[in-house]
Design a protein around this motif. Structure first.
Motif, PDB file in Angstrom:
ATOM      1  N   TYR A   1       0.327   0.201   4.006  1.00  0.00           N
ATOM      2  CA  TYR A   1       0.632  -1.265   3.702  1.00  0.00           C
ATOM      3  C   TYR A   1       2.019  -1.109   2.865  1.00  0.00           C
TER       4      TYR A   1
ATOM      5  N   HIS B   1       5.036  -4.242  -1.682  1.00  0.00           N
ATOM      6  CA  HIS B   1       4.808  -5.766  -1.831  1.00  0.00           C
ATOM      7  C   HIS B   1       4.365  -6.411  -2.815  1.00  0.00           C
TER       8      HIS B   1
ATOM      9  N   ASP C   1       1.844  -9.363  -4.317  1.00  0.00           N
ATOM     10  CA  ASP C   1       0.726 -10.322  -3.816  1.00  0.00           C
ATOM     11  C   ASP C   1       0.857 -11.843  -3.565  1.00  0.00           C
TER      12      ASP C   1
ATOM     13  N   HIS D   1       3.305  -3.063  -5.228  1.00  0.00           N
ATOM     14  CA  HIS D   1       2.432  -1.996  -4.779  1.00  0.00           C
ATOM     15  C   HIS D   1       2.326  -1.612  -3.482  1.00  0.00           C
TER      16      HIS D   1
HETATM   17 MN    MN Z   1      -1.334  -6.232  -2.263  1.00  0.00          MN
END
Ligand code: MN
Ligand code: OGA
Length: 208
Positions: free
Chosen positions: A120, A123, A125, A184
């Motif tokens: 991932y 980004h 959240d 993160h």
């Molecule tokens: Mn996240």
């Protein structure tokens, strides 16, 4: 009796001071094992779906950004392990509200499965058009995660991303951080990686 295996006051102090905290062995090993079994049962039953990015409505599958699959816990809310997990996370929510006045109202969480190779990208959240997500929770379910298996969460400690820590997704580790302050990413995992990721939300005051 709370299932939490750590000193809540110390965690609140760290959160107030830094905005993030990493708690190894946060919940009893039996509960972690039960959660892992539940996660794998529903995974084997084919109930997960590929994760999307963005808020409901504007959601799109963006495989170049994230390649995990998720199942929201409200789909399996009656499972004993999920009930116990939610009860423990409720204890944290009430303590955070008492100690830090964040006004958290509810937790939304999903199981996440990262197949080998999944990641991932970096980004935040919190959504641009919805500031309800306040405190992120990530709880790992991977017993004996090998040091060379990747899959760490890389948490950037400042908004310019000049410094970071990497946290191994070892079973029992709980990571909490303020959703709007910490970029993160999940580094590519070399083997299947299981977690419960969630967001404590405060009531959203959406701008019209
Ligand atoms: Mn996240
Ligand atoms: C997320 C996320 C981190 C992790 O799902 O938004 O950042 O370590 N997960 O699984």
């Amino acid at each position: 009796m709370s299932a939490l295996q750590f000193d809540l006051d110390a965690v609140l102090d760290t959160l107030a001071d830094k905005g993030w905290v990493v708690i190894p062995h946060a919940l009893p090993a039996e509960l972690v094992q039960q959660l892992r079994d539940t996660c794998l049962q529903v995974w084997d039953a084919g109930r997960f779906h590929e994760a999307a990015t963005g808020r409901a409505g504007g959601q799109a599958r963006r495989a170049e950004i994230r390649s995990d699959s998720v199942l929201w816990l409200d789909q399996v809310a009656a499972e004993p392990a999920v009930l116990a997990y939610n009860a423990a996370m409720d204890d944290i929510m009430h303590a955070v509200n008492r100690g830090l006045y964040l006004g958290l109202a509810e937790l939304e969480s999903h199981f996440a499965v990262y197949p080998a190779g999944a990641f991932y990208k970096k980004h935040l959240d919190r959504f641009r058009d919805d500031d309800a997500r306040t405190l992120t929770t990530v709880f790992y379910l991977n017993e004996g995660w090998p040091q060379d298996a990747g899959g760490e969460i890389r948490l950037y400690l400042d908004l310019d991303c000049q410094s970071h820590i990497d946290v191994t997704p070892e079973a029992g580790t709980l990571v909490l951080f303020l959703s709007d302050r910490f970029w993160h990413e999940v580094l590519p995992a070399r083997q299947q990686r299981l977690s419960v990721t969630g967001w404590y939300r405060r009531r959203s005051e959406r701008l019209l």
